[in-house]
Scaffold this motif. Structure first.
Motif, PDB file in Angstrom:
ATOM      1  N   LYS A 225       0.832  -1.202   0.000  1.00  7.99           N
ATOM      2  CA  LYS A 225       0.000   0.000   0.000  1.00  7.99           C
ATOM      3  C   LYS A 225       0.870   1.257   0.000  1.00  7.99           C
ATOM      4  O   LYS A 225       1.842   1.340   0.759  1.00  7.99           O
ATOM      5  N   THR A 226       0.496   2.215  -0.822  1.00  6.78           N
ATOM      6  CA  THR A 226       1.154   3.520  -0.828  1.00  6.78           C
ATOM      7  C   THR A 226       0.103   4.602  -0.595  1.00  6.78           C
ATOM      8  O   THR A 226      -1.101   4.359  -0.750  1.00  6.78           O
ATOM      9  N   ASN A 227       0.587   5.798  -0.224  1.00  8.87           N
ATOM     10  CA  ASN A 227      -0.299   6.938   0.035  1.00  8.87           C
ATOM     11  C   ASN A 227      -1.374   6.597   1.064  1.00  8.87           C
ATOM     12  O   ASN A 227      -2.554   6.947   0.907  1.00  8.87           O
ATOM     13  N   VAL A 228      -0.978   5.899   2.120  1.00  9.55           N
ATOM     14  CA  VAL A 228      -1.930   5.498   3.159  1.00  9.55           C
ATOM     15  C   VAL A 228      -2.218   6.691   4.066  1.00  9.55           C
ATOM     16  O   VAL A 228      -1.314   7.216   4.726  1.00  9.55           O
ATOM     17  N   LYS A 229      -3.486   7.100   4.091  1.00  8.11           N
ATOM     18  CA  LYS A 229      -3.861   8.265   4.893  1.00  8.11           C
ATOM     19  C   LYS A 229      -5.362   8.246   5.155  1.00  8.11           C
ATOM     20  O   LYS A 229      -6.158   8.117   4.237  1.00  8.11           O
ATOM     21  N   GLU A 230      -5.709   8.345   6.423  1.00  9.50           N
ATOM     22  CA  GLU A 230      -7.109   8.446   6.837  1.00  9.50           C
ATOM     23  C   GLU A 230      -7.973   7.326   6.244  1.00  9.50           C
ATOM     24  O   GLU A 230      -9.103   7.547   5.803  1.00  9.50           O
ATOM     25  N   GLY A 231      -7.426   6.127   6.228  1.00 11.20           N
ATOM     26  CA  GLY A 231      -8.179   4.958   5.777  1.00 11.20           C
ATOM     27  C   GLY A 231      -8.160   4.700   4.290  1.00 11.20           C
ATOM     28  O   GLY A 231      -8.708   3.708   3.813  1.00 11.20           O
TER      29      GLY A 231
END
Length: 248
Positions: A225-231
């Motif tokens: 996973k990349t750009n993981v932010k706020e779910g």
């Protein structure tokens, strides 16, 4: 880096696990989540009579050591890298290591509950993993990382069962979940924002399971996973074949 069920047992292939270790040190993710059922513990299967389970210490040790051997192989590239960095007085790679226990690891707890005399007599998965730097979560207990709930399975809100499809996680739990447990690859993302993601990936092994005779053709691999932010995140689905082609 999300690693589904490995179900390691004695004498199964772990080349893909070694490749995952190489991938980890190559890409250096901030977080590594092992979703559980890393150990198989086939000697503690519920199909084995309870009277027999209590006296299978040798089989337990074989099962335990099989999972340890695979975990050592997975972590070895990172340990070698950090040893070299230390010598050169450079920054070491220290990701957040998360392990959510699965129903196979829970077999050990069930064994001790049934046979109190074994309490404290057997090496425990949790102790080994914590020594390796993992934060360990009990079976069915979720951890939230950057808005994504990680758990071996997604519990039903109002029953003892689990949510078995990715799109149902979004409607029943109204949050992002990533789980293992079921030998499928099932992924769903909500139409509207905030963007919720449901993921079930339950197979990171190359051997076939006898109880699934005729149904061992499920997807096998891991998820990056990349750009993981706020779910929310961008998923990359990497099959074992694709992993081995690059890192094998």
């Amino acid at each position: 880096m999300f690693i589904p069920d490995a179900q390691v047992k004695h004498r199964v292939n772990i080349d893909h696990i070694k490749a995952a270790g190489k991938m980890m040190i190559k890409r250096k993710p901030d977080v590594v989540v092992v979703i559980g059922d890393w150990w198989d513990f086939e000697s503690l299967s519920t199909y084995t009579p309870a009277q027999k389970i209590g006296f299978e210490q040798r089989s337990y040790m074989k099962d335990f050591k099989a999972g340890v051997r695979a975990m050592e192989a997975f972590l070895r590239p990172m340990e070698k890298y950090n040893a070299k960095q230390k010598i050169n007085k450079k920054r070491q790679y220290k990701p957040q290591l998360v392990f959510t226990c699965g129903n196979h690891e829970y077999r050990v707890d069930r064994l001790v509950e049934q046979n109190g005399v074994l309490d404290g007599a057997l090496p425990r998965v949790e102790d080994y993993l914590m020594d390796k730097g993992f934060t360990v979560f009990p079976f069915k207990q979720a951890i939230n990382v950057d808005g994504v709930n990680y758990c071996h399975l997604c519990p039903q809100p109002l029953s003892a069962g689990n949510v078995g499809r990715a799109h149902l996680m979004l409607s029943k739990r109204n949050s992002s979940w990533s789980t293992g447990h079921i030998q499928i690859l099932d992924y769903a993302v909500s139409i509207h924002t905030p963007r919720l993601h449901g993921l079930i990936a339950g197979s990171f092994y190359t051997h076939d399971e006898g109880y699934k005779r005729g149904a061992n053709d499920h997807w096998r691999g891991l998820v990056y996973k990349t750009n993981v932010k706020e779910g929310s995140y961008d998923p990359e689905f990497i099959s074992i074949d694709g992993l081995m082609e690059i890192y094998g």
